[in-house]
Motif scaffolding. Structure first.
Motif, mmCIF file in Angstrom:
data_model
loop_
_atom_site.group_PDB
_atom_site.id
_atom_site.type_symbol
_atom_site.label_atom_id
_atom_site.label_comp_id
_atom_site.label_asym_id
_atom_site.label_seq_id
_atom_site.Cartn_x
_atom_site.Cartn_y
_atom_site.Cartn_z
ATOM 1 N N ILE A 76 0.824 -1.207 0.000
ATOM 2 C CA ILE A 76 0.000 0.000 0.000
ATOM 3 C C ILE A 76 0.861 1.262 0.000
ATOM 4 C CG2 ILE A 76 -1.821 1.215 1.267
ATOM 5 C CD1 ILE A 76 -2.732 -1.487 2.379
ATOM 6 N N GLU A 77 1.928 1.235 0.802
ATOM 7 C CA GLU A 77 2.738 2.447 0.953
ATOM 8 C C GLU A 77 3.381 2.851 -0.361
ATOM 9 O OE1 GLU A 77 5.198 2.574 4.397
ATOM 10 O OE2 GLU A 77 3.410 2.462 5.674
ATOM 11 N N ALA A 83 1.546 7.366 -6.574
ATOM 12 C CA ALA A 83 0.344 7.841 -7.274
ATOM 13 C C ALA A 83 0.144 9.346 -7.163
ATOM 14 C CB ALA A 83 -0.876 7.129 -6.705
ATOM 15 N N GLU A 84 -0.390 9.923 -8.254
ATOM 16 C CA GLU A 84 -0.791 11.335 -8.206
ATOM 17 C C GLU A 84 -2.242 11.443 -7.734
ATOM 18 O OE1 GLU A 84 0.424 12.907 -12.331
ATOM 19 O OE2 GLU A 84 1.066 10.820 -12.170
ATOM 20 N N ALA A 121 2.720 10.174 2.066
ATOM 21 C CA ALA A 121 2.808 11.107 0.933
ATOM 22 C C ALA A 121 3.973 12.080 1.059
ATOM 23 C CB ALA A 121 1.488 11.864 0.824
ATOM 24 N N LYS A 122 4.766 12.158 -0.028
ATOM 25 C CA LYS A 122 5.863 13.141 -0.049
ATOM 26 C C LYS A 122 5.638 14.202 -1.119
ATOM 27 C CE LYS A 122 9.271 9.922 -0.318
ATOM 28 N NZ LYS A 122 8.680 8.593 0.012
ATOM 29 N N THR A 123 4.641 13.940 -1.978
ATOM 30 C CA THR A 123 4.320 14.923 -3.028
ATOM 31 C C THR A 123 2.822 15.228 -2.961
ATOM 32 O OG1 THR A 123 4.001 13.057 -4.519
ATOM 33 C CG2 THR A 123 6.123 14.181 -4.641
ATOM 34 N N GLY A 149 -0.038 15.520 7.877
ATOM 35 C CA GLY A 149 0.831 15.354 6.709
ATOM 36 C C GLY A 149 2.184 16.024 6.880
ATOM 37 N N ASN A 150 3.002 15.898 5.803
ATOM 38 C CA ASN A 150 4.360 16.450 5.881
ATOM 39 C C ASN A 150 4.455 17.722 5.038
ATOM 40 O OD1 ASN A 150 4.069 13.693 6.299
ATOM 41 N ND2 ASN A 150 5.221 13.177 4.464
ATOM 42 N N GLY A 151 3.452 18.587 5.197
ATOM 43 C CA GLY A 151 3.460 19.824 4.421
ATOM 44 C C GLY A 151 3.034 19.609 2.975
#
Ligand code: UDX
Ligand code: ADP
Length: 462
Positions: A76-77, A83-84, A121-123, A149-151
């Motif tokens: 899953i990760e 994915a967008e 999520a990083k993007t 989230g991470n910003g």
């Protein structure tokens, strides 16, 4: 242009929907993930008869796209990371505990997936609600994503699925409409356009309806409530027909010819089942109550109460007709799935009718072309009406309709499978106890022919 999408949840909605997107958009990598490794293995099985769900035409779509741009995985990760656009298609059952028990939707699976997206999520991502959800869930998902989230920036879209089981592939390929709801901000509108660009591969643009998030969420619940309401309405008329000499199928044809009413969804039955109608109406009722609208809640709840009444009426009619006792009598069920052309049994009328008859100690032998004994036991055990041993004693599945009906006092038709119509009914009659009764809960059989053979026929609304 979007190149990579993923879907969390490989069930009745996620699996077929993503398979069709992958077939129609060969340049997009589509990954469907699930926590259930058995389910993913089944989606990957070489033998296409072993896919975890049965849908006409699904195997062909999977054959065309799987391994090319359609992938099923438990990672899953990684799928979220790549994915967008992330579709959330996890189950949202009616809550069976605590606040909102028996009515509100249980959002724990949605929340877990939202937290997982937030963690990985990083993007920037577009997160799409596919499962049916209470109005304003998008706001809850957004708050989880924005606060843990991470910003990363998230856009939440609501894109409810209108496919019906048994016709999922056709419904997806030739959808009446696609509904996409999103924030009415520049970023929200851009996200709506990105998702629209996927659907325009095969859906004409004028059929893609863009709205705000809440309208989209509420439209899904409303569509299902209206459809279910039509069935409860015609079923209520079926009760009048049985007492008055009118024929419900004739009434349905007569009113359906009015183009304002329309002919679809007027087929009387032993009651609607499936994972959506009851759940979504209960959801609507719960929302009305929490919004301080008890009169509106009562109005919609009546659709469910009428459906329960219809199932009870059908079962009670069997008991009364069989001289007020079914104890120790064999009753054959033809059909267990909640409708034809699916192996899905969620909320199927068959299990509720079985439950009432088993309370009166009937011995049921059920045959369904796509549902096995294990699933029937799982359904009965889920009701918690009696011990698992008692369920296994009173209910048996048969792999042949002829042996299921052998020595039975009565046959009850619970699902409208086409194959039932072409059986050798003379042979079935010869091997039954007499008088031999047929209770047609779907009005699909040729009642005149059955009566000529010698059957005593009881139909809905006749
Ligand atoms: C429904 C909606 O149709 C679909 O748009 C939504 O996305 C999910 O819920 P589904 O539950 O798969 O789809 O099947 P549907 O064909 O709507 O049937 C639901 C139940 O109503 C079945 O038990 C069916 O037998 C019953 N039904 C349907 C009737 O009794 N009479 C009818 O005229 C139509
Ligand atoms: P639907 O009819 O809405 O598609 P299903 O129950 O058929 O519902 O499918 C939902 C799927 O979602 C199940 O296969 C379940 O294992 C999966 N699921 C639930 N929670 C998660 C999660 N947090 N991560 C991944 N998959 C999940």
């Amino acid at each position: 242009m979007v190149k990579n999408i993923c879907c969390i949840g490989a069930g009745y909605v996620g699996g077929p929907t993503m398979a069709v997107i992958a077939e129609m958009c060969p340049e997009i990598k589509v990954t469907v993930v699930d926590v259930n490794a058995n389910r993913i293995d089944a989606w990957n099985s070489a033998d296409l008869d072993k896919l975890p769900i049965y849908e006409p035409g699904l195997a062909e779509v999977v054959r065309a796209a799987r391994g090319r741009n359609l992938f099923f995985s438990t990672d899953i990760e990684n799928a979220i990371d790549e994915a967008e656009i992330i579709f959330m298609s996890v189950n949202t059952p009616t809550k069976n505990y605590g606040k909102g028990k028996g009515m509100g939707a249980d959002l724990k699976y949605i929340e877990l997936s939202a937290r997982q997206i937030a963690k990985v999520a990083k993007t920037d991502k577009i997160v799409v609600e596919k499962s049916t959800l209470p109005v304003r869930t998008a706001a809850a998902i957004k708050s989880i994503l924005d606060n843990t989230g991470n910003g990363v920036k998230f856009q939440i879209l609501s894109n409810p699925e209108f496919l019906a089981e048994g016709t999922a592939i056709n419904d997806l390929k030739n959808a009446d409409r696609v509904l996409i709801g999103g924030d009415q901000t520049d970023e929200g509108l851009a996200a709506i356009e990105k998702l629209t660009a996927i659907y325009v591969h095969w859906i004409p643009r004028h059929k893609i309806i863009q709205t705000n998030v809440w309208s989209s969420e509420l439209s899904k619940l409303t569509a299902n409530a209206f459809l279910a309401q039509r069935i409860s309405s015609i079923n209520s008329i079926s009760a009048i027909c049985e007492k008055s000499g009118a024929d419900v199928d004739e009434v349905a044809r007569a009113i359906g010819a009015d183009s304002r009413i329309g002919a679809k969804f007027l087929k009387t039955s032993v009651g609607f089942g499936g994972s959506c109608f009851q759940k979504d109406i209960l959801n609507l009722v719960y929302i009305c109550k929490t919004l301080g609208l008890p009169e509106v809640a009562d109005y919609w709840e009546q659709v469910i109460l009428m459906n329960d009444y219809q199932k009870h009426r059908f079962a009670d009619n069997i008991i009364t007709t069989l001289y007020n006792t079914v104890s120790g009598k064999k009753i054959a069920f033809l059909g267990w799935a909640f409708k034809k052309d699916t192996n899905d049994t969620r909320e199927t009328a068959a299990m509720y009718v079985a439950d009432i008859l088993m309370n009166d100690l009937a011995e049921i032998t059920a045959y369904d072309p796509k549902v096995n004994q294990e699933q029937m036991y799982a359904d009965m055990d889920y009701l918690h009406s009696r011990t698992e041993d008692e369920n296994r004693k009173l209910l048996k599945a048969d792999t042949s309709p002829y042996s299921a009906c052998k020595s039975a006092h009565a046959i009850a038709v619970l699902t409208e499978w086409d194959e039932f119509i072409s059986y050798d009914w003379q042979r079935i009659y010869d091997n039954m106890m007499k008088p031999a009764f047929v209770f047609d809960g779907r009005n699909i059989l040729d009642h005149k022919k059955l009566r000529e053979i010698g059957f005593k026929v009881r139909a809905i609304g006749k």
